[in-house]
Design a protein around this motif. Structure first.
Motif, PDB file in Angstrom:
ATOM      1  N   LEU A  70       0.828  -1.209   0.000  1.00  0.00           N
ATOM      2  CA  LEU A  70       0.000   0.000   0.000  1.00  0.00           C
ATOM      3  C   LEU A  70       0.863   1.261   0.000  1.00  0.00           C
ATOM      4  O   LEU A  70       0.468   2.287  -0.554  1.00  0.00           O
ATOM      5  CB  LEU A  70      -0.922   0.007   1.225  1.00  0.00           C
ATOM      6  N   GLN A  71       2.054   1.152   0.605  1.00  0.00           N
ATOM      7  CA  GLN A  71       2.950   2.299   0.593  1.00  0.00           C
ATOM      8  C   GLN A  71       3.363   2.652  -0.841  1.00  0.00           C
ATOM      9  O   GLN A  71       3.515   3.825  -1.195  1.00  0.00           O
ATOM     10  CB  GLN A  71       4.193   2.001   1.431  1.00  0.00           C
ATOM     11  N   LYS A  72       3.510   1.622  -1.701  1.00  0.00           N
ATOM     12  CA  LYS A  72       3.843   1.877  -3.103  1.00  0.00           C
ATOM     13  C   LYS A  72       2.699   2.604  -3.806  1.00  0.00           C
ATOM     14  O   LYS A  72       2.936   3.462  -4.660  1.00  0.00           O
ATOM     15  CB  LYS A  72       4.156   0.563  -3.812  1.00  0.00           C
ATOM     16  N   LYS A  73       1.470   2.248  -3.458  1.00  0.00           N
ATOM     17  CA  LYS A  73       0.330   2.961  -4.036  1.00  0.00           C
ATOM     18  C   LYS A  73       0.319   4.417  -3.580  1.00  0.00           C
ATOM     19  O   LYS A  73       0.071   5.330  -4.376  1.00  0.00           O
ATOM     20  CB  LYS A  73      -0.979   2.270  -3.653  1.00  0.00           C
ATOM     21  N   LEU A  74       0.585   4.629  -2.297  1.00  0.00           N
ATOM     22  CA  LEU A  74       0.638   5.996  -1.782  1.00  0.00           C
ATOM     23  C   LEU A  74       1.745   6.796  -2.471  1.00  0.00           C
ATOM     24  O   LEU A  74       1.558   7.989  -2.783  1.00  0.00           O
ATOM     25  CB  LEU A  74       0.861   5.981  -0.272  1.00  0.00           C
ATOM     26  N   ASP A  75       2.885   6.155  -2.720  1.00  0.00           N
ATOM     27  CA  ASP A  75       3.979   6.838  -3.422  1.00  0.00           C
ATOM     28  C   ASP A  75       3.567   7.219  -4.843  1.00  0.00           C
ATOM     29  O   ASP A  75       3.900   8.310  -5.329  1.00  0.00           O
ATOM     30  CB  ASP A  75       5.217   5.942  -3.463  1.00  0.00           C
ATOM     31  N   THR A  76       2.854   6.318  -5.523  1.00  0.00           N
ATOM     32  CA  THR A  76       2.408   6.598  -6.892  1.00  0.00           C
ATOM     33  C   THR A  76       1.416   7.746  -6.913  1.00  0.00           C
ATOM     34  O   THR A  76       1.490   8.637  -7.779  1.00  0.00           O
ATOM     35  CB  THR A  76       1.771   5.341  -7.512  1.00  0.00           C
ATOM     36  N   ILE A  77       0.484   7.749  -5.956  1.00  0.00           N
ATOM     37  CA  ILE A  77      -0.498   8.838  -5.887  1.00  0.00           C
ATOM     38  C   ILE A  77       0.203  10.170  -5.623  1.00  0.00           C
ATOM     39  O   ILE A  77      -0.116  11.186  -6.253  1.00  0.00           O
ATOM     40  CB  ILE A  77      -1.535   8.547  -4.787  1.00  0.00           C
ATOM     41  N   SER A  78       1.155  10.174  -4.709  1.00  0.00           N
ATOM     42  CA  SER A  78       1.856  11.421  -4.398  1.00  0.00           C
ATOM     43  C   SER A  78       2.634  11.920  -5.614  1.00  0.00           C
ATOM     44  O   SER A  78       2.722  13.136  -5.848  1.00  0.00           O
ATOM     45  CB  SER A  78       2.799  11.207  -3.205  1.00  0.00           C
ATOM     46  N   HIS A  79       3.182  10.993  -6.400  1.00  0.00           N
ATOM     47  CA  HIS A  79       3.913  11.395  -7.616  1.00  0.00           C
ATOM     48  C   HIS A  79       2.953  12.003  -8.630  1.00  0.00           C
ATOM     49  O   HIS A  79       3.283  12.994  -9.300  1.00  0.00           O
ATOM     50  CB  HIS A  79       4.626  10.180  -8.210  1.00  0.00           C
ATOM     51  N   VAL A  86       0.646  17.437 -11.134  1.00  0.00           N
ATOM     52  CA  VAL A  86      -0.660  17.836 -11.656  1.00  0.00           C
ATOM     53  C   VAL A  86      -0.539  19.023 -12.610  1.00  0.00           C
ATOM     54  O   VAL A  86      -1.396  19.216 -13.488  1.00  0.00           O
ATOM     55  CB  VAL A  86      -1.619  18.161 -10.484  1.00  0.00           C
ATOM     56  N   ASN A  87       0.530  19.810 -12.497  1.00  0.00           N
ATOM     57  CA  ASN A  87       0.725  20.967 -13.380  1.00  0.00           C
ATOM     58  C   ASN A  87       1.916  20.793 -14.320  1.00  0.00           C
ATOM     59  O   ASN A  87       2.387  21.776 -14.902  1.00  0.00           O
ATOM     60  CB  ASN A  87       0.924  22.237 -12.546  1.00  0.00           C
ATOM     61  N   THR A  88       2.392  19.567 -14.476  1.00  0.00           N
ATOM     62  CA  THR A  88       3.523  19.298 -15.367  1.00  0.00           C
ATOM     63  C   THR A  88       3.026  19.098 -16.793  1.00  0.00           C
ATOM     64  O   THR A  88       2.139  18.276 -17.037  1.00  0.00           O
ATOM     65  CB  THR A  88       4.295  18.053 -14.901  1.00  0.00           C
ATOM     66  N   ASN A  89       3.611  19.807 -17.742  1.00  0.00           N
ATOM     67  CA  ASN A  89       3.180  19.723 -19.140  1.00  0.00           C
ATOM     68  C   ASN A  89       3.333  18.303 -19.685  1.00  0.00           C
ATOM     69  O   ASN A  89       4.407  17.700 -19.589  1.00  0.00           O
ATOM     70  CB  ASN A  89       3.995  20.674 -20.018  1.00  0.00           C
ATOM     71  N   GLY A  90       2.255  17.761 -20.255  1.00  0.00           N
ATOM     72  CA  GLY A  90       2.325  16.473 -20.920  1.00  0.00           C
ATOM     73  C   GLY A  90       2.517  15.283 -20.013  1.00  0.00           C
ATOM     74  O   GLY A  90       2.788  14.179 -20.496  1.00  0.00           O
ATOM     75  N   TYR A  91       2.364  15.474 -18.701  1.00  0.00           N
ATOM     76  CA  TYR A  91       2.575  14.359 -17.771  1.00  0.00           C
ATOM     77  C   TYR A  91       1.464  13.330 -17.905  1.00  0.00           C
ATOM     78  O   TYR A  91       0.291  13.671 -18.081  1.00  0.00           O
ATOM     79  CB  TYR A  91       2.625  14.882 -16.334  1.00  0.00           C
ATOM     80  N   GLU A 129       0.029  20.886 -23.838  1.00  0.00           N
ATOM     81  CA  GLU A 129      -0.836  19.862 -23.265  1.00  0.00           C
ATOM     82  C   GLU A 129      -0.609  19.804 -21.758  1.00  0.00           C
ATOM     83  O   GLU A 129       0.531  19.690 -21.298  1.00  0.00           O
ATOM     84  CB  GLU A 129      -0.541  18.492 -23.876  1.00  0.00           C
ATOM     85  N   GLY A 130      -1.682  19.880 -20.996  1.00  0.00           N
ATOM     86  CA  GLY A 130      -1.557  19.787 -19.551  1.00  0.00           C
ATOM     87  C   GLY A 130      -1.450  18.345 -19.079  1.00  0.00           C
ATOM     88  O   GLY A 130      -1.543  17.385 -19.860  1.00  0.00           O
ATOM     89  N   SER A 131      -1.255  18.171 -17.810  1.00  0.00           N
ATOM     90  CA  SER A 131      -1.216  16.841 -17.207  1.00  0.00           C
ATOM     91  C   SER A 131      -2.595  16.198 -17.290  1.00  0.00           C
ATOM     92  O   SER A 131      -3.620  16.878 -17.268  1.00  0.00           O
ATOM     93  CB  SER A 131      -0.774  16.959 -15.749  1.00  0.00           C
TER      94      SER A 131
END
Length: 281
Positions: free
Chosen positions: A15-24, A29-34, A239-241
């Motif tokens: 679950l910690q890996k899921k939390l890490d993915t969500i935080s990434h 959220v404002n990175t172009n083309g992410y 293109e936005g994220s």
């Protein structure tokens, strides 16, 4: 160790890996083309315990015979979501958005030994050619050269007046003193990724492929060159994220609750073992 403790501790680690993915995802959220990633889980091995020796007592049972004792869950894969991000108008000539999913710009590696790199971030800039004061190179925000269809860096005359990029990626430039003539400087290199789940994020908003030889694949198996008469480029836009912040926060709450549930399971198992140890004959 108590089996419930093992199951809970293993699941908490995943679950910690899921939390890490969500935080990434949230951080970009404002990175172009992410392109966001989603996490998928699968069950680990489990044991089947059949300790009922009197089969007549199983009559009328609504569940399967015996007990299943699992070992928790693990992350099976993180899926790269290729949905199109929102198009943000900037009116800046060197901002170029890709209006179709699955298509990437290619960037020239700074070292010949580096793997090929691709990006959806079309925020480009100009940098002087160190060997020719009359030329400028088209580069990414990190200073890496944007590749042309010929496989070289894109050179633009230093005395340019305007730059026009067509939908298909053709670069047209007018020079100062001759505004009626457009010079064709070539084509942006565009590739369609046919196996996007093989893409690996290498930082700085770049993607690359792993060692394809070990997978029995070549670049022709994972990339398709976008024909020069096709393309969905939009000049003066980015293109936005494709991160949905509301969805990510909902997933965060669910993951935290699952984590809390497993910590509670460990606490209850510890209390039960404490009660057993305090029993006096």
């Amino acid at each position: 160790m108590n089996q419930s403790m093992i199951t809970a501790s293993v699941t908490m680690g995943q679950l910690q890996k899921k939390l890490d993915t969500i935080s990434h995802n949230v951080a970009n959220v404002n990175t172009n083309g992410y392109k966001r990633r989603d996490v998928q889980f699968q069950d680990l091995l489990f044991q089947q315990l059949n300790n009922q020796t009197v089969h007549q007592q199983e009559t009328g049972r609504n569940t399967s015979n015996g007990l299943r004792i699992g070992s928790g869950a693990r992350v099976s894969q993180t899926i790269l979501r290729m949905e199109q991000g929102a198009i943000i108008q900037t009116e800046r000539p060197l901002d170029i958005a890709i209006g179709e999913k699955g298509i990437f710009f290619e960037v020239l590696p700074t070292d010949e030994n580096e793997s090929r790199r691709f990006t959806r971030d079309g925020a480009f800039y100009l940098t002087p050619n160190p060997d020719n004061a009359d030329e400028l190179f088209l580069v990414t925000g990190d200073g890496d050269y944007v590749m042309s269809a010929t496989g070289n860096a894109i050179a633009i005359p230093a005395n340019y007046d305007s730059i026009n990029v067509t939908e298909t990626g053709t670069i047209l430039v007018t020079l100062k003193g001759d505004l009626d003539t457009e010079i064709n400087l070539g084509q942006l290199q565009l590739f369609r990724v046919t196996k996007p789940q093989l893409l690996e994020s290498i930082g700085d908003n770049y993607f690359s492929f792993p060692n394809l030889d070990q997978l029995g694949l070549g670049f022709d198996d994972v990339l398709e060159l976008v024909p020069e008469n096709e393309g969905k480029l939009i000049q003066g836009a980015l293109e936005g994220s494709n991160v949905d912040l509301g969805k990510e926060l909902s997933e965060l709450i669910l993951a935290q609750r699952a984590y809390q549930f497993n910590t509670r399971s460990i606490s209850m198992a510890d209390q039960m073992m404490g009660l057993v140890n305090n029993i006096r004959g």
